[in-house]
Write an enzyme that holds these catalytic residues in place. Structure first.
Site, PDB file in Angstrom:
ATOM      1  N   GLY A 202       4.594   0.985  -6.715  1.00  0.00           N
ATOM      2  CA  GLY A 202       3.243   0.733  -7.210  1.00  0.00           C
ATOM      3  C   GLY A 202       2.632   1.975  -7.810  1.00  0.00           C
ATOM      4  O   GLY A 202       3.026   3.106  -7.486  1.00  0.00           O
TER       5      GLY A 202
ATOM      6  N   GLN B 267      -3.815   7.700 -10.542  1.00  0.00           N
ATOM      7  CA  GLN B 267      -2.610   8.532 -10.456  1.00  0.00           C
ATOM      8  C   GLN B 267      -2.162   9.049 -11.818  1.00  0.00           C
ATOM      9  O   GLN B 267      -1.365   9.970 -11.902  1.00  0.00           O
ATOM     10  CB  GLN B 267      -1.456   7.753  -9.801  1.00  0.00           C
TER      11      GLN B 267
ATOM     12  N   CYS C 141       4.385   8.023  -1.667  1.00  0.00           N
ATOM     13  CA  CYS C 141       3.476   7.894  -2.804  1.00  0.00           C
ATOM     14  C   CYS C 141       3.975   8.825  -3.909  1.00  0.00           C
ATOM     15  O   CYS C 141       4.343   9.973  -3.632  1.00  0.00           O
ATOM     16  CB  CYS C 141       2.071   8.301  -2.360  1.00  0.00           C
ATOM     17  N   LEU C 142       3.965   8.328  -5.134  1.00  0.00           N
ATOM     18  CA  LEU C 142       4.421   9.150  -6.263  1.00  0.00           C
ATOM     19  C   LEU C 142       3.555  10.399  -6.433  1.00  0.00           C
ATOM     20  O   LEU C 142       3.999  11.376  -7.021  1.00  0.00           O
ATOM     21  CB  LEU C 142       4.417   8.316  -7.555  1.00  0.00           C
TER      22      LEU C 142
ATOM     23  N   HIS D 234      -2.023   0.023  -0.152  1.00  0.00           N
ATOM     24  CA  HIS D 234      -1.856   1.421  -0.585  1.00  0.00           C
ATOM     25  C   HIS D 234      -2.503   1.646  -1.958  1.00  0.00           C
ATOM     26  O   HIS D 234      -3.232   2.609  -2.162  1.00  0.00           O
ATOM     27  CB  HIS D 234      -0.349   1.733  -0.608  1.00  0.00           C
ATOM     28  N   GLU D 235      -2.261   0.715  -2.884  1.00  0.00           N
ATOM     29  CA  GLU D 235      -2.794   0.882  -4.251  1.00  0.00           C
ATOM     30  C   GLU D 235      -4.313   0.664  -4.279  1.00  0.00           C
ATOM     31  O   GLU D 235      -5.019   1.375  -4.983  1.00  0.00           O
ATOM     32  CB  GLU D 235      -2.094  -0.063  -5.231  1.00  0.00           C
TER      33      GLU D 235
ATOM     34  N   HIS E 296      -5.960   3.761  -3.306  1.00  0.00           N
ATOM     35  CA  HIS E 296      -6.025   4.745  -4.397  1.00  0.00           C
ATOM     36  C   HIS E 296      -7.298   4.568  -5.226  1.00  0.00           C
ATOM     37  O   HIS E 296      -7.890   5.536  -5.685  1.00  0.00           O
ATOM     38  CB  HIS E 296      -4.839   4.582  -5.354  1.00  0.00           C
TER      39      HIS E 296
HETATM   40 NI    NI Z   1       0.419   6.054  -3.949  1.00  0.00          NI
END
Ligand code: NI
Length: 153
Positions: free
Chosen positions: A46, A51, A89-90, A131-132, A135
Site C-alpha cells: 500500500g 508518502q 512501511c515503504l 495502515h494507509e 498515513h
Molecule cells: Ni506505510
C-alpha cells in the site's frame, strides 16, 4: 505514469493531516497513476499520497492478480476482531514491527471519478487499510508498534 520519490521517516509530510480530495480531475488521476507505478516499483502492498509528498487523502493498495485498488477520501466505518502481525512501511525502510490491527475493516471511499463505494478487507488487507488510513492522519505504524522484529533482505 511516473515514479515519485518515497518520503522517509523524518520528512514532515509524513506527520501532517491530509486534506480531503474535492476535485476528481486530471491532477488526481495522474497522482493515482503515479502512486500505482511507484507502489509497483517499490514492491509494496500500500501507498498513501503523503508518502510521495502530496497531502491529499488518496491511497493505492496492491490486491491479488496484479490488481490495484484506488481509495479517495477513505473512511473506516466498521472493524471486527483484532490480531497481531508484522508490518512494515515503504517510508520506514529496513524495519518491521508487530502491530495490533482489526481482523476485518470496512471503508467507504470514492473512486477517481468521485463514485462512492464500500470495500471490506480481511487480514493483510484489513491491516493495510488501517495502515494507509493512518498515513492520511500523519500517523506511522512505528507509533503503534508492540515490538520491532529483525528482517532479512
Ligand atoms: Ni506505510
Amino acid at each position: 505514469m511516473a515514479y515519485r520519490k518515497i518520503r522517509e521517516i523524518g520528512d514532515p509530510c509524513l506527520k501532517k493531516k491530509c486534506r480531503q480530495v474535492e476535485e476528481f480531475d486530471e491532477r488526481l488521476h495522474s497522482l493515482l497513476d503515479d502512486m500505482k507505478e511507484t507502489l509497483r516499483l517499490a514492491n509494496g502492498v500500500g501507498l498513501a499520497a503523503p508518502q510521495v509528498g502530496i497531502l491529499k487523502r488518496a491511497v493505492v493498495i496492491a490486491l491479488e492478480d496484479n490488481k490495484m485498488l484506488e481509495l479517495v477520501n477513505p473512511t473506516i466505518i466498521k472493524t471486527e476482531g483484532s490480531y497481531v502481525d508484522t508490518e512494515g512501511c515503504l517510508s520506514v525502510p529496513g524495519k518491521a514491527g508487530e502491530v495490533e490491527r482489526p481482523k476485518k475493516t470496512t471503508v467507504i471511499a470514492y473512486d477517481r471519478n468521485g463514485k462512492r463505494f464500500e470495500y471490506t478487507g480481511e487480514d493483510l488487507y484489513s491491516r493495510c487499510l488501517c495502515h494507509e488510513c493512518d498515513h492520511l492522519d500523519g500517523t506511522l505504524y512505528v507509533e503503534k508498534v508492540i515490538r520491532f522484529v529483525d528482517i532479512e533482505d
